[in-house]
Design an enzyme around this catalytic site. Structure first.
Site, PDB file in Angstrom:
ATOM      1  N   TYR A 138      -0.348   7.448 -14.451  1.00 33.78           N
ATOM      2  CA  TYR A 138      -0.682   8.813 -14.936  1.00 33.78           C
ATOM      3  C   TYR A 138       0.166   9.163 -15.944  1.00 33.78           C
ATOM      4  O   TYR A 138      -0.210  10.251 -16.660  1.00 33.78           O
ATOM      5  CB  TYR A 138      -0.472   9.639 -13.726  1.00 33.78           C
ATOM      6  N   LYS A 189       0.713  -3.720  -5.655  1.00 31.90           N
ATOM      7  CA  LYS A 189      -0.453  -4.922  -5.714  1.00 31.90           C
ATOM      8  C   LYS A 189       0.411  -6.110  -6.390  1.00 31.90           C
ATOM      9  O   LYS A 189       0.067  -6.517  -7.558  1.00 31.90           O
ATOM     10  CB  LYS A 189      -1.714  -4.576  -6.173  1.00 31.90           C
ATOM     11  N   ASP A 222      -4.535  -2.490  -0.998  1.00 29.99           N
ATOM     12  CA  ASP A 222      -5.917  -2.585  -0.574  1.00 29.99           C
ATOM     13  C   ASP A 222      -5.733  -2.609   1.037  1.00 29.99           C
ATOM     14  O   ASP A 222      -6.659  -1.941   1.757  1.00 29.99           O
ATOM     15  CB  ASP A 222      -6.503  -3.539  -1.154  1.00 29.99           C
ATOM     16  N   ASP A 246      -1.350   8.688  -4.544  1.00 32.73           N
ATOM     17  CA  ASP A 246      -2.286   9.508  -4.373  1.00 32.73           C
ATOM     18  C   ASP A 246      -3.706   9.466  -3.580  1.00 32.73           C
ATOM     19  O   ASP A 246      -3.909  10.098  -2.595  1.00 32.73           O
ATOM     20  CB  ASP A 246      -2.967   9.627  -5.968  1.00 32.73           C
ATOM     21  N   ASP A 250      -3.962  10.986   0.644  1.00 35.38           N
ATOM     22  CA  ASP A 250      -5.227  11.844   0.896  1.00 35.38           C
ATOM     23  C   ASP A 250      -5.877  11.068   2.279  1.00 35.38           C
ATOM     24  O   ASP A 250      -6.379  11.719   3.095  1.00 35.38           O
ATOM     25  CB  ASP A 250      -6.189  11.723  -0.141  1.00 35.38           C
TER      26      ASP A 250
END
Ligand code: NAD
Length: 366
Positions: A138, A189, A222, A246, A250
């Site tokens: 980001y 990852k 994942d 992020d 959620d």
């Protein structure tokens, strides 16, 4: 431990002031805080022409902790980007250098049925996601959209982490785990990203150097998303980067069933006295659809205040009391509209605050 316990309260917009009013009652009851109040978001824009006045920012930097309600609403939607209510919140996070975002996903027994997952999978769930908040893709450079000679356009963002950025957020996760079940799962990852390889190596090194008492496991992001909906109770503390955090926080939030129940904390670096800059806020927004109607659930904000007691002021007993009082109220079937079920007692924001205070008094023999 901090002795002065100065707290800057920023109620913000919409339901922010309503839920924060209940928190103030609670803090007054516990006592020993020096509370001051300021404006943020649309409320600040209306008075100062900016979503966070410099003076308020200075107060936030001086306070031992900041408690925020929520910002935003349709009244300010058409403002230019720099004046939008959310910019006030972003400035707080940036200027206070809050690099670790803590999002607990806790399922109260009485609300286990509200999750979209099977009750058995979530009953007793208590996990904590620690998300790196100020680095990663980001913020990484280079970034932008460029025109290519062949007429195509290319969008670029860069995932980048340095050793110190990884180590400081990992330390927060290890320290938290020590106060919980002493298990950290680090998520990246590393199979396809070098930044993930570095993340894994640095966290492993840190554990070996300073936290051998904490169990460390690694998981690809994942797979973590799958595991969160398959068997969420396997986790204690998850530590991950900004982007994965992020998404995963959620996802974990939804395991609990209601936005009105979710607290959060954002922490900065430790100073010489061992205390950190800290901002506590509910996960929900300003809920303009129910603002000013005594309908908002104050528990997310109340539980954020409980996190403040636990993490900024080392007041575990008082935090436990608040959490238990919330549990008692839910067990008694007292519910705001967002979590009400048939056969329960529907109440408004103030009555919910009354009920939590009464439950605290009862538990403490008052
Ligand atoms: P929201 O969280 O405000 O509301 C989503 C839904 O959940 C609404 O139906 C609302 O009534 C309900 N809800 C939220 N909190 C509740 C509570 N405590 N009790 C009962 N019901 C509750 O999200 P939104 O509608 O997408 O956004 C509204 C405004 O809030 C926007 O301006 C948005 O930018 C802002 N926002 C602010 C923050 C923040 O301050 N951290 C976070 C998200 C959204």
């Amino acid at each position: 431990m901090i002795m002065s316990k100065s707290v800057l309260i920023l109620p913000g917009d919409g339901i922010g002031p309503e839920v924060m009013a209940q928190v103030r009652r609670l803090l007054d009851r516990i006592g020993g805080f020096s509370l001051s109040e300021g404006l943020v978001g649309g409320a600040a824009y209306d008075v100062h022409g900016t979503p966070l006045a410099d003076d308020t920012m200075a107060q936030a930097l001086k306070a031992d902790a900041v408690l925020l309600g929520a910002v935003g609403g349709p009244k300010w939607d058409s403002l230019p980007f720099a004046d939008k209510p959310e910019r006030g919140l972003l400035r707080l996070r940036k200027d206070m250098e809050l690099f670790a975002n803590l999002r607990p996903a806790l399922v109260f027994d009485a609300l286990a049925g509200a999750s979209t997952l099977k009750t058995d999978l979530v009953r007793g769930l208590d996990l904590m996601i620690v998300r790196e908040l100020t680095g990663g893709v980001y913020f990484g450079e280079p970034r932008g959209i460029e025109d290519l000679p062949n007429g195509e356009r290319r969008g670029i963002n860069t995932q980048v982490y340095t050793t110190s950025e990884i180590v400081r957020v990992a330390r927060v996760a290890f320290e938290l785990a020590r106060k919980r079940d002493s298990r950290v799962c680090s998520v990246e990852k590393a199979n396809v990203m070098e930044s993930g390889v570095l993340w894994r190596e640095e966290i492993t090194k840190l554990r070996e150097a300073d936290y051998t008492d904490v169990a460390l496991s690694h998981m690809y992001a994942d797979n973590c998303a799958m595991q969160l909906v398959r068997a969420p109770k396997q986790f204690d503390v998850i530590v991950t980067d900004n982007l994965f955090g992020d998404l995963l926080s959620d996802c974990a939030a939804m395991l609990t069933g209601s936005l009105g129940m979710l607290p959060s904390a954002s922490l900065g670096a430790e100073d010489a006295n061992g205390s950190r800059k800290a901002l506590y806020e509910p996960v929900h927004g300003s809920a303009p659809d129910i603002a000013g109607q005594d309908k908002a659930n104050p528990m997310a904000c109340i539980l954020s205040a409980s996190m403040m007691l636990r993490y900024s002021f080392d007041m575990a007993a008082e935090a436990d009391l608040i959490d238990a009082a919330c549990q008692d109220v839910l067990n008694a079937g007292i519910r705001t509209g967002d979590i009400v079920e048939s056969g329960m007692t529907p109440v408004g924001t103030v009555a919910m605050g009354d009920a939590v205070l009464a439950a605290m008094d009862k538990r403490s023999g008052g």
